[in-house]
Design an enzyme around this catalytic site. Structure first.
Site, PDB file in Angstrom:
ATOM      1  N   HIS A   1      10.202 -96.529 -26.587  1.00 22.51           N
ATOM      2  CA  HIS A   1      10.838 -97.344 -27.535  1.00 22.51           C
ATOM      3  C   HIS A   1      11.497 -96.864 -28.543  1.00 22.51           C
ATOM      4  CE1 HIS A   1      11.530-101.155 -29.668  1.00 22.51           C
ATOM      5  NE2 HIS A   1      11.168-100.532 -30.647  1.00 22.51           N
ATOM      6  N   GLU A   2      10.738 -95.593 -29.338  1.00 20.21           N
ATOM      7  CA  GLU A   2      11.418 -95.065 -30.423  1.00 20.21           C
ATOM      8  C   GLU A   2      12.520 -94.255 -29.964  1.00 20.21           C
ATOM      9  OE1 GLU A   2      10.586 -96.099 -33.256  1.00 20.21           O
ATOM     10  OE2 GLU A   2       8.752 -97.254 -32.531  1.00 20.21           O
TER      11      GLU A   2
ATOM     12  N   HIS B   1      15.748 -96.159 -29.941  1.00 18.73           N
ATOM     13  CA  HIS B   1      16.087 -96.098 -31.375  1.00 18.73           C
ATOM     14  C   HIS B   1      17.282 -94.871 -31.619  1.00 18.73           C
ATOM     15  CE1 HIS B   1      14.685 -99.902 -32.692  1.00 18.73           C
ATOM     16  NE2 HIS B   1      13.403 -99.336 -32.561  1.00 18.73           N
TER      17      HIS B   1
END
Length: 223
Positions: free
Chosen positions: A94-95, A98
């Site tokens: 998920h990071e 980004h």
């Protein structure tokens, strides 16, 4: 009515946070089959997107994981950085989502970054402005304070698609790089869905708080 709204403001985020805690507690106990740590997952995804120079660093705390767009660094909490669990896989991916958004100039992320300093100041001053307005009996000041609260809602509305898109990218990367099988992908989805619910809860709570303030002021004006 105000009491009901206030109760919902407290309950909605608490339920969302409970969902995150339950899913995290469950999936941090389940080792992924390839025994990839959160660091391994992040490194593979970043390298694929030609982000080989981006650092992945360990940070203190529990679920303090985040992407730092200013320093171009992914910070993973110890359990995620070293963990070879499904939870670590989901959070790390998920990071990375980004980081990929940042590289590609994802519009909502850029808009959120633009809003952040302004909203941070506005929300920090919002209730002080409202209090001053009440003290001076100035409706204009009170409405200004409420507008500052509303800026926080705008920021959370913009944040929601950023987080949903990052999760979508995370699932896609794990699948394309064949780091998770079908069963593990379901665990990843459950983790990311629970995390997304906290952002949705934030939007709902902020909207209810804004409604509560408007109702209080409207009732005051009618007296």
């Amino acid at each position: 009515m105000n009491a009901i709204i206030f109760l919902l403001i407290l309950i909605i985020p608490a339920l969302a946070q409970m969902a995150v805690s339950l899913n995290y507690s469950k999936y941090k106990q389940v080792t992924n089959k390839q025994k990839l740590t959160g660091y391994d997952v992040a490194r593979k995804i970043l390298d694929k997107h030609d982000l080989k120079d981006m650092y992945i660093v360990e940070t203190k705390g529990n679920l303090t994981d985040h992407y730092d767009p200013n320093k171009k660094v992914i910070r993973l909490s110890s359990d995620i950085y070293h963990g070879d669990t499904i939870a670590a896989m989901a959070v790390a991916a998920h990071e990375c989502g980004h980081a990929i958004q940042d590289k590609e100039g994802y519009a909502y992320m850029r808009f959120r970054s633009f809003l952040f300093p302004v909203v941070n100041i506005a929300t920090g001053l919002s209730y002080a402005i409202i209090a001053l307005g009440l003290l001076l009996e100035s409706l204009n000041l009170i409405w200004l304070g409420i507008a500052c609260v509303g800026s926080g809602l705008l920021f959370q509305i913009v944040t929601l698609p950023v987080e949903i898109d990052a999760s979508s990218r995370a699932k896609k990367e794990l699948d394309n790089l064949k780091m998770a099988d079908i069963n593990e992908q379901q665990g990843v989805k459950n983790m990311l869905r629970a995390a997304a619910s906290t952002y949705l809860a934030g939007v709902l709570s902020s909207a209810l708080e804004l409604l509560r303030l408007i109702m209080i002021l409207t009732n005051r004006e009618e007296r």
